[in-house]
Design a protein around this motif. Sequence first.
Motif, PDB file in Angstrom:
ATOM      1  N   GLY A 253       0.775  -1.232   0.000  1.00  0.00           N
ATOM      2  CA  GLY A 253       0.000   0.000   0.000  1.00  0.00           C
ATOM      3  C   GLY A 253       0.802   1.275   0.000  1.00  0.00           C
ATOM      4  O   GLY A 253       0.262   2.355   0.300  1.00  0.00           O
ATOM      5  N   ALA A 254       2.093   1.206  -0.334  1.00  0.00           N
ATOM      6  CA  ALA A 254       2.922   2.407  -0.357  1.00  0.00           C
ATOM      7  C   ALA A 254       2.433   3.382  -1.423  1.00  0.00           C
ATOM      8  O   ALA A 254       2.124   2.993  -2.545  1.00  0.00           O
ATOM      9  CB  ALA A 254       4.376   2.040  -0.623  1.00  0.00           C
ATOM     10  N   THR A 255       2.363   4.658  -1.053  1.00  0.00           N
ATOM     11  CA  THR A 255       2.000   5.705  -2.025  1.00  0.00           C
ATOM     12  C   THR A 255       3.196   6.579  -2.381  1.00  0.00           C
ATOM     13  O   THR A 255       3.114   7.392  -3.291  1.00  0.00           O
ATOM     14  CB  THR A 255       0.885   6.599  -1.464  1.00  0.00           C
ATOM     15  OG1 THR A 255       1.373   7.312  -0.315  1.00  0.00           O
ATOM     16  CG2 THR A 255      -0.332   5.772  -1.084  1.00  0.00           C
ATOM     17  N   GLY A 256       4.279   6.429  -1.640  1.00  0.00           N
ATOM     18  CA  GLY A 256       5.521   7.144  -1.922  1.00  0.00           C
ATOM     19  C   GLY A 256       6.676   6.170  -1.898  1.00  0.00           C
ATOM     20  O   GLY A 256       6.802   5.368  -0.953  1.00  0.00           O
ATOM     21  N   ILE A 257       7.516   6.193  -2.943  1.00  0.00           N
ATOM     22  CA  ILE A 257       8.633   5.250  -3.043  1.00  0.00           C
ATOM     23  C   ILE A 257       9.923   6.034  -3.279  1.00  0.00           C
ATOM     24  O   ILE A 257       9.996   6.890  -4.162  1.00  0.00           O
ATOM     25  CB  ILE A 257       8.411   4.247  -4.191  1.00  0.00           C
ATOM     26  CG1 ILE A 257       7.227   3.336  -3.859  1.00  0.00           C
ATOM     27  CG2 ILE A 257       9.666   3.421  -4.446  1.00  0.00           C
ATOM     28  CD1 ILE A 257       6.877   2.347  -4.964  1.00  0.00           C
ATOM     29  N   ILE A 258      10.944   5.690  -2.483  1.00  0.00           N
ATOM     30  CA  ILE A 258      12.258   6.329  -2.593  1.00  0.00           C
ATOM     31  C   ILE A 258      13.255   5.291  -3.096  1.00  0.00           C
ATOM     32  O   ILE A 258      13.434   4.242  -2.473  1.00  0.00           O
ATOM     33  CB  ILE A 258      12.728   6.873  -1.223  1.00  0.00           C
ATOM     34  CG1 ILE A 258      11.725   7.893  -0.678  1.00  0.00           C
ATOM     35  CG2 ILE A 258      14.122   7.478  -1.345  1.00  0.00           C
ATOM     36  CD1 ILE A 258      11.969   8.258   0.770  1.00  0.00           C
ATOM     37  N   GLY A 259      13.890   5.554  -4.212  1.00  0.00           N
ATOM     38  CA  GLY A 259      14.918   4.663  -4.740  1.00  0.00           C
ATOM     39  C   GLY A 259      16.292   5.053  -4.234  1.00  0.00           C
ATOM     40  O   GLY A 259      16.595   6.240  -4.078  1.00  0.00           O
ATOM     41  N   SER A 260      17.147   4.070  -3.985  1.00  0.00           N
ATOM     42  CA  SER A 260      18.519   4.350  -3.564  1.00  0.00           C
ATOM     43  C   SER A 260      19.443   4.624  -4.743  1.00  0.00           C
ATOM     44  O   SER A 260      20.645   4.817  -4.570  1.00  0.00           O
ATOM     45  CB  SER A 260      19.068   3.187  -2.733  1.00  0.00           C
ATOM     46  OG  SER A 260      18.439   3.161  -1.466  1.00  0.00           O
ATOM     47  N   SER A 261      18.879   4.608  -5.939  1.00  0.00           N
ATOM     48  CA  SER A 261      19.583   5.036  -7.146  1.00  0.00           C
ATOM     49  C   SER A 261      18.520   5.449  -8.152  1.00  0.00           C
ATOM     50  O   SER A 261      17.347   5.079  -8.025  1.00  0.00           O
ATOM     51  CB  SER A 261      20.455   3.914  -7.727  1.00  0.00           C
ATOM     52  OG  SER A 261      19.646   2.899  -8.299  1.00  0.00           O
TER      53      SER A 261
END
Length: 352
Positions: A253-261
């Motif tokens: 259910g994530a609405t915000g995703i942060i990539g490490s690259s």
Amino acid sequence: MTSTAQDSSSSRKKSGRSPLGSTSLAVVAELAGVSEATVSRVLNRKYGVSAATRATVEDALRQVGYERPKNRELVVLLTPNLRNPIFAHQAERIEGELTPHGLKAVICPVYPGSVQEREYVESLIDSGVAAIVFLSSSNTMVHADHRVVQLVASRGLPFVSINGGFDEHPAPVVSSDDWKAADLAVGHLYDLGHRRIGLLAGPVGNIPADRRVEGFVQAMERRGLPAPEDYVVRQHFNFEGGNQAASLLLRMGATGIIGSSDEMALGAYRAVERAGLSVPGDVSVIGYDDSPFLDYTAPPLTTVRQPVELIAENVGWIISSMIQNRPVDSAEILVAPEIRLRGSTAPARDAG
């Protein structure tokens, strides 16, 4: 007389002997409490001198005001690969900072901690190498084979690490502040109303990945968001790793995703599309690095920019100082990143 002096200087360089005269060599040996042969070995970066003795001789050389001649001009840059634009950009900027000092960069793409990394160093170390730069190579891996840095240290070669150092061999380290990077990304999504925020993290034991996880957890806890560790998914720093990790976060259910690259973040685009959702309408995505092509992705990717130019400036200054036998601080320099806002983030649908 001038011609004779020049010929003598040239002869010394060709023979590999120290430019110190015999009197000065004796003075340094007396100051350090060692033989002149030991001083000569340190000057020419030969095997057979302990780290403690080498440090004592280097200190004595500084006391007599000795600066190494720049007859060694190669700086070896060990980097994971040049397919990733951020590594190519960083290597290019470091090369630009070394050139004014009369130094030439030799860029060696290697798999961190591999036999290939050691072979590069072993084959080049006696070919006029002045220093080594570990550009996100084995210095970023906690469990990597560190024999390459043992070789470099045993020869007394100056070396600098980027984005993580070697605990067993203290030396200057210049890094992007990964804790700050995570806080910037979490803070931006939080301000847009996102509360289910996930992190696409790199592998366990990778120093930058571990630091970003730590920064992410701290940033989430500071904002009162529960169980942040549950929203951390470890994968490889590439498109497929981002795709797989993002698919799991979407099911949570994530609405915000942060990539490490940036590659991981673009992999998340694929996962969002396959789930029948859209970026940023349903899911906001943030990358890390600020690769040159991000303005041309659909939508353009918001990212945390790694401060490549400032890292390169610090590395250039440190390398030139170490080559000239000037003391430098081995404390890690953390350079602050900044967020670049583009079109992949928007207010959360349930923010109201």
